[in-house]
Design an enzyme around this catalytic site. Structure first.
Site, mmCIF file in Angstrom:
data_model
loop_
_atom_site.group_PDB
_atom_site.id
_atom_site.type_symbol
_atom_site.label_atom_id
_atom_site.label_comp_id
_atom_site.label_asym_id
_atom_site.label_seq_id
_atom_site.Cartn_x
_atom_site.Cartn_y
_atom_site.Cartn_z
ATOM 1 C CB ALA A 120 -0.938 -0.006 1.208
ATOM 2 N N GLY A 132 3.547 1.715 -1.852
ATOM 3 C CA GLY A 132 4.336 1.785 -3.084
ATOM 4 C C GLY A 132 3.731 2.661 -4.166
ATOM 5 C CE LYS A 150 3.140 7.976 -5.281
ATOM 6 N NZ LYS A 150 4.394 8.672 -4.891
ATOM 7 C CE1 TYR A 204 -0.637 -1.241 -23.146
ATOM 8 C CE2 TYR A 204 -1.338 -2.076 -25.266
ATOM 9 C CZ TYR A 204 -0.763 -1.083 -24.499
ATOM 10 O OH TYR A 204 -0.342 0.075 -25.082
ATOM 11 N N GLY A 223 -7.218 -5.192 -20.512
ATOM 12 C CA GLY A 223 -8.387 -4.437 -20.060
ATOM 13 C C GLY A 223 -8.715 -3.252 -20.943
ATOM 14 C CG HIS A 246 1.859 -4.763 -22.241
ATOM 15 N ND1 HIS A 246 1.219 -5.317 -21.163
ATOM 16 C CD2 HIS A 246 2.555 -3.706 -21.743
ATOM 17 C CE1 HIS A 246 1.520 -4.634 -20.074
ATOM 18 N NE2 HIS A 246 2.329 -3.665 -20.404
ATOM 19 N NE ARG A 292 -0.311 0.848 -39.426
ATOM 20 C CZ ARG A 292 -0.987 1.933 -39.798
ATOM 21 N NH1 ARG A 292 -1.418 2.026 -41.053
ATOM 22 N NH2 ARG A 292 -1.225 2.917 -38.971
ATOM 23 C CE1 TYR A 342 -6.167 4.077 -40.419
ATOM 24 C CE2 TYR A 342 -6.514 4.319 -38.054
ATOM 25 C CZ TYR A 342 -5.674 4.322 -39.150
ATOM 26 O OH TYR A 342 -4.339 4.554 -38.988
ATOM 27 C CG LEU A 349 -15.986 2.638 -34.802
ATOM 28 C CD1 LEU A 349 -17.162 3.557 -34.536
ATOM 29 C CD2 LEU A 349 -16.363 1.213 -34.478
#
Length: 504
Positions: A28, A30, A34, A192, A194, A253, A360, A391, A412
């Site tokens: 808590a 760290g 924070k 990532y 999420g 990721h 891509r 897109y 979009l």
């Protein structure tokens, strides 16, 4: 509007309205707690997205009061006018317990503190978030298991990356944790997974008929997955130098995104069916070779401003003469019927020309070209950040009397299509997933094994041989050898088209 949409999807909240929940933040004091965990818990609490009977417990070695935690975390909470009363309620629901990470008796004490809070409730569930350095994972997971498990409901443990440094250390940690917990109690978080557009990959791929027949080696020339940051290590060089860009970004990721792009359609949207398909495709990927990589390290730009004048080795926290890459590009090949011959190019780096994360997908050239080479390749682009968008680059006739093709897009852009909808932060989504027991966006043990199997040989080779990374200027696109690697692997960068953000 966005809050109502989110609340509509939280059916589990209605199923257990009277259950008691304790969310314990281990570490808590760290930086992660924070800057990320406490602010995320506050946003969820503020917006009424957590069960009513939820309390928060901070645990660390430091001597801290709730007021101390409030002062440390408040600058990161993005408070709005009128939030003060709700913020006071949030901190009223907070407790703090000081204790060691290695002493089992102090975790027994933590368990007793939580049990006292649960005393009046028939059903009580516990969540533990390990916002801690990996060096204490073994001790902490063992001590939670022996002294702080829930007795009136479920216990779930959230573990932050890195999950080891290589295949051996990751397997060792996985075996240790698997001996203490079942897989449905473990939530290995990769934030990532999420992100809105990463999750949107599933709908784009499997919810649209047009993509199914062309999502394979017959139509796709290459896939490029990029992660770019416009800043350097900024005084965090000590931590970064120990892990490097491949461990920090690419192995987790970007590889998670690769598996979502390349996997087959799962039998359902259940967590196990999804993760089964991800593992299947990872098993088809060969080990990465050093000859298929480009490694770079940023140097200062004499004409730049501020931090841009300083290179990686100018950071006082970086060991002198370090050859740790701050940029990496690598080519992966999937040896299965769907993707054989299609290069998947992953690239990531610091101190580059822009902030961007995107997928891509570049399609093959049109056969039988009648436009004298003026047509560029079609591309489907999924922009993860910033300015989330999907897109498709395609050719259309240039306005006027000519019969000349011109690049344009089907677009979009979320900010334009979904005006006023504020999308939840990745950590908000994932923490809600843990409350609900949804493991679809978390990494399973066998996924982790396959990812480390692919990367470990080249990581060990880099550490042993210490190849000198290619220098590139702060604020550039990276080493020119990156462009050469992409060109060699069937990705054509024409430079003639730039996406325009329709919100500007």
């Amino acid at each position: 509007m966005s809050l109502a949409l989110i609340k509509d999807t939280l059916g589990w909240l209605k199923k257990e309205p009277d259950s008691f929940y304790t969310f314990t933040v281990l570490g808590a004091s760290g930086d992660l707690a924070k800057k990320k965990i406490y602010p995320t818990l506050w946003w969820l609490f503020r917006d009424g997205l957590l069960p009513k009977k939820t309390v928060f417990v901070g645990y660390a070695r430091s001597v801290l009061s709730i007021e101390d935690i409030k002062k440390k975390t408040k600058p990161y909470m993005k408070l709005r006018d009128g939030d003060e009363a709700r913020l006071a309620e949030f901190f009223k629901a907070n407790r703090y317990v000081k204790g060691s990470y290695t002493d089992a008796s102090e975790f027994e004490h933590l368990g007793e503190v939580i049990s006292a809070m649960e005393a009046k409730d028939e059903k009580a569930n516990r969540l533990y978030y390990l916002a801690l350095p990996p060096s204490v994972y073994k001790d902490v997971t063992k001590n939670i298991s022996s002294g702080a498990m829930g007795k009136k409901g479920w216990t779930r443990v959230i573990i932050e990356k890195p999950f080891g440094r290589d295949l051996e250390s990751s397997t060792d940690l996985a075996n240790h944790i698997s001996a203490l917990y079942s897989e449905d109690q473990l939530y290995r978080i990769d934030h990532y997974l999420g992100k809105e557009m990463v999750q949107n990959l599933m709908i784009v791929r499997f919810g649209n008929r047009i993509f199914g027949p062309i999502w394979n080696r017959d139509s796709i020339a290459s896939v490029v997955i990029s992660f770019k940051e416009p800043f350097g290590t900024q005084g965090r060089g000590g931590y970064f130098d120990d892990f490097g860009i491949i461990r920090d970004v690419m192995q987790n990721h970007l590889f998670q995104i690769l598996s979502l792009v390349a996997m087959e359609k799962p039998a359902s949207t259940s967590a196990e069916d999804m993760r089964n398909e991800k593992v299947k495709v990872l098993k088809c990927i060969e080990e990465l070779k050093l000859s298929d990589t480009v490694l770079g390290q940023y140097i200062g730009d004499p004409d730049g401003e501020g931090d841009a004048k300083e290179g990686y080795l100018d950071d006082p926290t970086v060991p002198r003469g370090s050859v740790t890459p701050t940029f990496a590009a690598a080519v992966f090949r999937i040896k299965n019927e769907k993707w054989d011959g299609v290069p998947f190019i992953l690239r990531c780096g610091k101190a580059l020309n822009e902030r961007k994360a995107e997928v891509r997908i570049q399609f093959r050239d049109v056969p039988g070209d009648i436009f004298k080479g003026e047509c560029k390749r079609n591309e489907l682009v999924i922009r993860v950040q910033p300015n989330e968008a999907v897109y498709c680059k395609f050719m259309t006739k240039q306005p006027g009397m000519s019969f000349k093709p011109e690049e344009t897009e089907l677009d979009l852009t979320y900010g334009s299509r979904y005006k006023g909808v504020v999308m939840p932060d990745a950590y908000e989504r994932l923490i809600l997933d843990v409350f609900s027991g949804n493991q679809i966006n978390f990494v399973r043990t066998d996924e982790l094994y396959e990812a480390w199997r692919i990367f470990t040989p080249v990581l060990h080779q880099i550490e042993t041989e210490k190849p000198k990374p290619i220098p590139y200027k702060y604020g550039s696109r990276g080493p020119k050898e990156n462009d050469e690697l992409c060109e060699k692997n069937n990705f054509h960068f024409s430079g003639t088209y730039k996406w325009k953000n329709p919100n500007l």
